[in-house]
Scaffold this motif. Structure first.
Motif, PDB file in Angstrom:
ATOM      1  N   LEU A  37       0.851  -1.184   0.000  1.00 60.78           N
ATOM      2  CA  LEU A  37       0.000   0.000   0.000  1.00 60.78           C
ATOM      3  C   LEU A  37       0.889   1.237   0.000  1.00 60.78           C
ATOM      4  CD1 LEU A  37      -2.782   1.412   0.409  1.00 60.78           C
ATOM      5  CD2 LEU A  37      -2.397   1.158   2.864  1.00 60.78           C
ATOM      6  N   LYS A  38       0.592   2.161  -0.921  1.00 59.47           N
ATOM      7  CA  LYS A  38       1.284   3.449  -0.948  1.00 59.47           C
ATOM      8  C   LYS A  38       0.318   4.480  -0.374  1.00 59.47           C
ATOM      9  CE  LYS A  38       3.405   6.750  -4.155  1.00 59.47           C
ATOM     10  NZ  LYS A  38       3.783   6.967  -5.577  1.00 59.47           N
ATOM     11  N   VAL A  39       0.764   5.183   0.662  1.00 59.22           N
ATOM     12  CA  VAL A  39      -0.079   6.170   1.337  1.00 59.22           C
ATOM     13  C   VAL A  39       0.493   7.564   1.096  1.00 59.22           C
ATOM     14  CG1 VAL A  39      -1.061   6.895   3.546  1.00 59.22           C
ATOM     15  CG2 VAL A  39      -0.575   4.469   3.141  1.00 59.22           C
ATOM     16  N   LEU A  40      -0.365   8.482   0.657  1.00 56.80           N
ATOM     17  CA  LEU A  40       0.023   9.878   0.456  1.00 56.80           C
ATOM     18  C   LEU A  40      -0.669  10.722   1.514  1.00 56.80           C
ATOM     19  CD1 LEU A  40      -0.466  10.061  -3.418  1.00 56.80           C
ATOM     20  CD2 LEU A  40       1.654   9.646  -2.165  1.00 56.80           C
ATOM     21  N   ALA A  41       0.110  11.465   2.302  1.00 60.64           N
ATOM     22  CA  ALA A  41      -0.440  12.268   3.392  1.00 60.64           C
ATOM     23  C   ALA A  41       0.203  13.647   3.411  1.00 60.64           C
ATOM     24  CB  ALA A  41      -0.221  11.559   4.725  1.00 60.64           C
ATOM     25  N   THR A  42      -0.517  14.624   3.940  1.00 57.48           N
ATOM     26  CA  THR A  42       0.042  15.968   4.103  1.00 57.48           C
ATOM     27  C   THR A  42       0.308  16.294   5.568  1.00 57.48           C
ATOM     28  OG1 THR A  42      -2.228  16.803   4.006  1.00 57.48           O
ATOM     29  CG2 THR A  42      -0.921  16.981   1.992  1.00 57.48           C
ATOM     30  N   GLY A  45       2.811  14.736  11.008  1.00 56.92           N
ATOM     31  CA  GLY A  45       2.770  13.749  12.070  1.00 56.92           C
ATOM     32  C   GLY A  45       2.592  12.334  11.563  1.00 56.92           C
ATOM     33  N   SER A  46       2.163  12.196  10.302  1.00 59.61           N
ATOM     34  CA  SER A  46       1.952  10.851   9.750  1.00 59.61           C
ATOM     35  C   SER A  46       3.263  10.076   9.667  1.00 59.61           C
ATOM     36  CB  SER A  46       1.294  10.923   8.363  1.00 59.61           C
ATOM     37  OG  SER A  46       2.177  11.470   7.389  1.00 59.61           O
ATOM     38  N   MET A  47       4.397  10.780   9.585  1.00 58.92           N
ATOM     39  CA  MET A  47       5.689  10.089   9.518  1.00 58.92           C
ATOM     40  C   MET A  47       5.904   9.247  10.775  1.00 58.92           C
ATOM     41  SD  MET A  47       7.086  10.770   6.591  1.00 58.92           S
ATOM     42  CE  MET A  47       8.858  10.579   6.642  1.00 58.92           C
ATOM     43  N   SER A  48       5.738   9.854  11.937  1.00 60.27           N
ATOM     44  CA  SER A  48       5.938   9.115  13.182  1.00 60.27           C
ATOM     45  C   SER A  48       4.720   8.249  13.513  1.00 60.27           C
ATOM     46  CB  SER A  48       6.240  10.071  14.338  1.00 60.27           C
ATOM     47  OG  SER A  48       5.176  10.977  14.522  1.00 60.27           O
ATOM     48  N   ASP A  49       3.516   8.729  13.175  1.00 56.27           N
ATOM     49  CA  ASP A  49       2.297   7.977  13.507  1.00 56.27           C
ATOM     50  C   ASP A  49       2.249   6.637  12.772  1.00 56.27           C
ATOM     51  OD1 ASP A  49       1.552  10.097  15.064  1.00 56.27           O
ATOM     52  OD2 ASP A  49       0.061  10.885  13.662  1.00 56.27           O
ATOM     53  N   ILE A  50       2.492   6.659  11.476  1.00 59.64           N
ATOM     54  CA  ILE A  50       2.425   5.419  10.690  1.00 59.64           C
ATOM     55  C   ILE A  50       3.600   4.503  11.048  1.00 59.64           C
ATOM     56  CG2 ILE A  50       2.584   4.473   8.341  1.00 59.64           C
ATOM     57  CD1 ILE A  50       0.682   6.710   7.452  1.00 59.64           C
ATOM     58  N   GLN A  65       9.594   5.420   3.879  1.00 58.83           N
ATOM     59  CA  GLN A  65       8.861   6.670   3.983  1.00 58.83           C
ATOM     60  C   GLN A  65       9.648   7.728   3.241  1.00 58.83           C
ATOM     61  OE1 GLN A  65       8.620   6.868   8.384  1.00 58.83           O
ATOM     62  NE2 GLN A  65       6.400   6.887   8.088  1.00 58.83           N
ATOM     63  N   ASP A  66       8.936   8.643   2.596  1.00 61.27           N
ATOM     64  CA  ASP A  66       9.584   9.713   1.854  1.00 61.27           C
ATOM     65  C   ASP A  66       9.020  11.039   2.341  1.00 61.27           C
ATOM     66  OD1 ASP A  66      11.105  11.082  -0.020  1.00 61.27           O
ATOM     67  OD2 ASP A  66       9.553  10.932  -1.553  1.00 61.27           O
ATOM     68  N   ASN A  67       9.896  11.874   2.847  1.00 63.00           N
ATOM     69  CA  ASN A  67       9.510  13.175   3.368  1.00 63.00           C
ATOM     70  C   ASN A  67       9.614  14.188   2.235  1.00 63.00           C
ATOM     71  OD1 ASN A  67       9.137  15.493   4.816  1.00 63.00           O
ATOM     72  ND2 ASN A  67      10.578  14.955   6.434  1.00 63.00           N
ATOM     73  N   GLY A  68       8.565  14.314   1.433  1.00 59.29           N
ATOM     74  CA  GLY A  68       8.572  15.240   0.303  1.00 59.29           C
ATOM     75  C   GLY A  68       8.353  16.675   0.750  1.00 59.29           C
ATOM     76  N   VAL A  71       4.070  16.570   0.523  1.00 57.63           N
ATOM     77  CA  VAL A  71       3.398  15.280   0.659  1.00 57.63           C
ATOM     78  C   VAL A  71       4.363  14.259   1.258  1.00 57.63           C
ATOM     79  CG1 VAL A  71       2.233  13.419  -0.581  1.00 57.63           C
ATOM     80  CG2 VAL A  71       1.903  15.784  -1.305  1.00 57.63           C
ATOM     81  N   PHE A  72       3.867  13.531   2.233  1.00 54.58           N
ATOM     82  CA  PHE A  72       4.635  12.468   2.886  1.00 54.58           C
ATOM     83  C   PHE A  72       4.141  11.142   2.329  1.00 54.58           C
ATOM     84  CE2 PHE A  72       4.230  16.119   5.614  1.00 54.58           C
ATOM     85  CZ  PHE A  72       5.552  16.388   5.957  1.00 54.58           C
TER      86      PHE A  72
END
Length: 80
Positions: A37-42, A45-50, A65-68, A71-72
């Protein structure tokens, strides 16, 4: 960054904690073992949460994980 064979993509941009994790769990539960699954988030906090959720959840593996810029991106595999 490694290229993954994505099975499903989840867009949770604009949603804040805890929704990215909640939606990720709901979606990953529907995938077969080994699927990704590829998840796109803005939400930053999703970096540490996921990452934290994947670490404490059996049957789930956080591949990358990619810190764009805005978009994360998270790559989560339903574990074998």
């Amino acid at each position: 960054m490694t290229e993954y064979e994505i099975t499903e993509m989840l867009d949770v941009k604009g949603q804040n904690c805890p929704m990215p994790v909640v939606k990720t769990k709901q979606t990953i539960d529907q995938l077969a073992k080994g699927e990704i699954l590829k998840v796109l988030a803005t939400d930053p906090g999703s970096m540490s949460d996921i990452a934290g959720w994947a670490e404490t959840t059996d049957g789930v593996e956080l591949l990358d994980q990619d810190n764009g810029d805005d978009v994360f991106t998270h790559y989560v595999r339903r574990a074998e």
